[in-house]
Design a protein around this motif. Sequence first.
Motif, short mmCIF file in Angstrom:
data_model
loop_
_atom_site.label_atom_id
_atom_site.label_comp_id
_atom_site.label_asym_id
_atom_site.label_seq_id
_atom_site.Cartn_x
_atom_site.Cartn_y
_atom_site.Cartn_z
N GLU A 96 18.35 23.04 -16.61
CA GLU A 96 17.12 23.38 -17.33
C GLU A 96 17.41 23.76 -18.77
OE1 GLU A 96 13.11 23.62 -17.89
OE2 GLU A 96 14.18 22.86 -16.13
N ARG A 97 18.52 24.45 -19.01
CA ARG A 97 18.84 24.88 -20.36
C ARG A 97 19.54 23.79 -21.17
NH1 ARG A 97 18.10 30.26 -21.31
NH2 ARG A 97 19.59 30.31 -23.02
N ILE A 98 20.15 22.83 -20.48
CA ILE A 98 20.79 21.71 -21.16
C ILE A 98 19.76 20.64 -21.53
CG2 ILE A 98 22.34 19.73 -20.77
CD1 ILE A 98 23.88 22.18 -21.47
N ARG A 99 18.67 20.59 -20.79
CA ARG A 99 17.67 19.52 -20.94
C ARG A 99 17.21 19.29 -22.38
NH1 ARG A 99 14.88 17.91 -16.56
NH2 ARG A 99 15.23 19.95 -15.59
N PRO A 100 17.01 20.32 -23.21
CA PRO A 100 16.47 20.09 -24.56
C PRO A 100 17.48 19.58 -25.58
CG PRO A 100 15.98 22.32 -23.76
CD PRO A 100 17.06 21.76 -22.90
N LEU A 101 18.59 19.01 -25.18
CA LEU A 101 19.61 18.57 -26.13
C LEU A 101 19.05 17.66 -27.22
CD1 LEU A 101 22.91 17.83 -24.14
CD2 LEU A 101 22.57 19.44 -26.01
N SER A 102 18.03 16.90 -26.90
CA SER A 102 17.48 15.95 -27.87
C SER A 102 16.84 16.65 -29.07
CB SER A 102 16.45 15.04 -27.20
OG SER A 102 15.37 15.81 -26.69
N LEU A 103 16.63 17.96 -28.99
CA LEU A 103 16.07 18.69 -30.12
C LEU A 103 17.08 18.90 -31.24
CD1 LEU A 103 14.03 21.48 -28.27
CD2 LEU A 103 13.17 19.36 -29.30
N ALA A 104 18.35 18.70 -30.96
CA ALA A 104 19.39 18.89 -31.97
C ALA A 104 19.46 17.67 -32.90
CB ALA A 104 20.74 19.10 -31.30
N ASP A 105 19.96 17.90 -34.10
CA ASP A 105 20.17 16.81 -35.05
C ASP A 105 21.48 16.08 -34.77
OD1 ASP A 105 17.81 17.41 -36.58
OD2 ASP A 105 18.89 19.12 -37.41
N SER A 106 22.41 16.79 -34.15
CA SER A 106 23.66 16.16 -33.73
C SER A 106 24.18 16.89 -32.50
CB SER A 106 24.71 16.17 -34.85
OG SER A 106 24.99 17.49 -35.26
N ILE A 107 24.98 16.18 -31.72
CA ILE A 107 25.50 16.72 -30.47
C ILE A 107 26.98 16.41 -30.37
CG2 ILE A 107 25.34 16.65 -27.94
CD1 ILE A 107 22.49 15.57 -28.28
N GLY A 108 27.78 17.39 -29.99
CA GLY A 108 29.20 17.18 -29.76
C GLY A 108 29.48 17.04 -28.27
N ILE A 109 30.31 16.06 -27.91
CA ILE A 109 30.63 15.77 -26.51
C ILE A 109 32.14 15.57 -26.38
CG2 ILE A 109 30.44 14.02 -24.67
CD1 ILE A 109 27.60 13.48 -25.66
N ASP A 110 32.73 16.18 -25.37
CA ASP A 110 34.14 15.92 -25.03
C ASP A 110 34.20 15.30 -23.64
OD1 ASP A 110 35.10 16.92 -27.37
OD2 ASP A 110 36.01 18.72 -26.53
N VAL A 123 23.27 33.23 -27.76
CA VAL A 123 22.85 33.82 -29.03
C VAL A 123 21.54 34.59 -28.84
CG1 VAL A 123 21.86 33.23 -31.28
CG2 VAL A 123 24.00 32.18 -30.56
N GLN A 124 21.48 35.78 -29.42
CA GLN A 124 20.23 36.53 -29.42
C GLN A 124 19.36 35.99 -30.56
OE1 GLN A 124 21.19 40.68 -29.70
NE2 GLN A 124 22.37 40.70 -27.79
N VAL A 125 18.30 35.30 -30.19
CA VAL A 125 17.50 34.59 -31.19
C VAL A 125 16.89 35.56 -32.20
CG1 VAL A 125 15.54 33.04 -31.53
CG2 VAL A 125 17.07 32.70 -29.59
N ALA A 126 16.47 36.73 -31.75
CA ALA A 126 15.89 37.71 -32.67
C ALA A 126 16.91 38.14 -33.73
CB ALA A 126 15.38 38.92 -31.90
N ALA A 127 18.16 38.36 -33.29
CA ALA A 127 19.21 38.74 -34.24
C ALA A 127 19.53 37.57 -35.17
CB ALA A 127 20.46 39.17 -33.48
N LEU A 128 19.51 36.35 -34.63
CA LEU A 128 19.74 35.16 -35.45
C LEU A 128 18.66 35.04 -36.52
CD1 LEU A 128 21.20 32.45 -35.99
CD2 LEU A 128 19.70 31.43 -34.27
N ALA A 129 17.41 35.27 -36.12
CA ALA A 129 16.30 35.18 -37.06
C ALA A 129 16.44 36.20 -38.17
CB ALA A 129 14.98 35.37 -36.32
N ASP A 131 19.55 29.04 -26.44
CA ASP A 131 18.15 28.61 -26.32
C ASP A 131 17.84 27.65 -27.46
OD1 ASP A 131 15.42 28.34 -26.12
OD2 ASP A 131 15.04 30.47 -25.75
N LEU A 132 18.11 26.38 -27.24
CA LEU A 132 17.96 25.38 -28.29
C LEU A 132 16.51 25.23 -28.77
CD1 LEU A 132 19.52 23.43 -30.06
CD2 LEU A 132 19.33 21.71 -28.26
N PRO A 133 15.52 25.21 -27.87
CA PRO A 133 14.13 25.13 -28.36
C PRO A 133 13.76 26.28 -29.28
CG PRO A 133 14.21 24.59 -26.02
CD PRO A 133 15.57 25.10 -26.40
N ALA A 134 14.22 27.49 -28.96
CA ALA A 134 13.91 28.65 -29.81
C ALA A 134 14.61 28.54 -31.16
CB ALA A 134 14.32 29.94 -29.11
N ILE A 135 15.84 28.03 -31.16
CA ILE A 135 16.57 27.86 -32.42
C ILE A 135 15.89 26.79 -33.27
CG2 ILE A 135 18.77 27.08 -33.41
CD1 ILE A 135 20.16 28.42 -31.04
#
Length: 327
Positions: free
Chosen positions: A100-114, A3-9, A39-43
């Motif tokens: 490195e990009r998966i590491r911030p998962l804990s910043l989410a309110d919920s996580i989906g796993i298969d 996701v382009q964070v600037a466009a999301l914003a 980019d989960l931290p940016a989101i």
Amino acid sequence: NAVQVAALAQAAREALSEKRRLAAFVATMGTTDAFGIDDLPAIRALRDELVREFSLDYVPHIHADAVIGWAWSVFADYDFQGNPLGFAPATLSALSRAAERIRPLSLADSIGIDFHKTGYVPYVSSLVLFSRQQDLDLIRRPRSSMPYLYQSGVYHPGTFTLETTRNGFGPMSALANLLLLGKEGLRVLLGHAVEMAQELRHEVDAQPELAVLNAENDGPVTLFRVYPPSLDKTATLTREFCDPAFQAEAEQINELNRKVFQRVWAEATAGRGIAISLTDCYRHSDHGTPIAALKSYVLSPFSDVPQMRDLVRYVMTARDYVLGSEV
């Protein structure tokens, strides 16, 4: 592939300015074809900023769709400098970037796993983790609405999932695999899958009539496209994406790839080849034409370099068969 964070914003601010409410931000943490990781931290920072900027009386939820990428969490504390498992340099770099990009998962309110994807579980088994009990309670049904169920015990998943009389094969197989493999076992399996995918891309690149479409993919999926022998793959791929006068030819090449897939699949199911799949639209061209691709999703721990070479050979044989049958 993210996701382009600037466009999301910009989109979020436009919605809030129009007095619309934002239910949630959904970050994708590992797509199938492109292995895109948002980019989960940016989101998360954007969400918090919007709450302050617009004085929201609620906080939009952040869900991380990590159904594929979650498994790369096992590399969060891997010693990439020492590399005790001996991954090849290119594989090590891919694993490091993804981890490195998966590491911030804990910043989410919920996580989906298969678990039935990168958890190496054969049964369908999915999990949603919530960081706060009160968020899960929002979708929980009260006991009073199902008076004939759950009169005893403390485990009542039917109050918040579709599970009532379902068997436990999925959750139990997921738990068994996690306990059996552990972090090191999953590291070995995932690292091997990524390494074999890179080997396949190398073999594809060596063929003048095959082109890799997702060379920068850090995951185990390889998308590639087959061309007739009369075409230069590099020039043709550029024209497919950029040249408005070449879109009819791009569609013809799409059809060639579909027929090659059908031939490879038929041979594989007859026991004479290696199964692959097809992606009808990896990307759209600049002019809206879908670009189809042959797809290899390596996950088997028994895959090896000779098999990757065989796969290329099967594809080229199928290409020649298709072209020969159309003469």
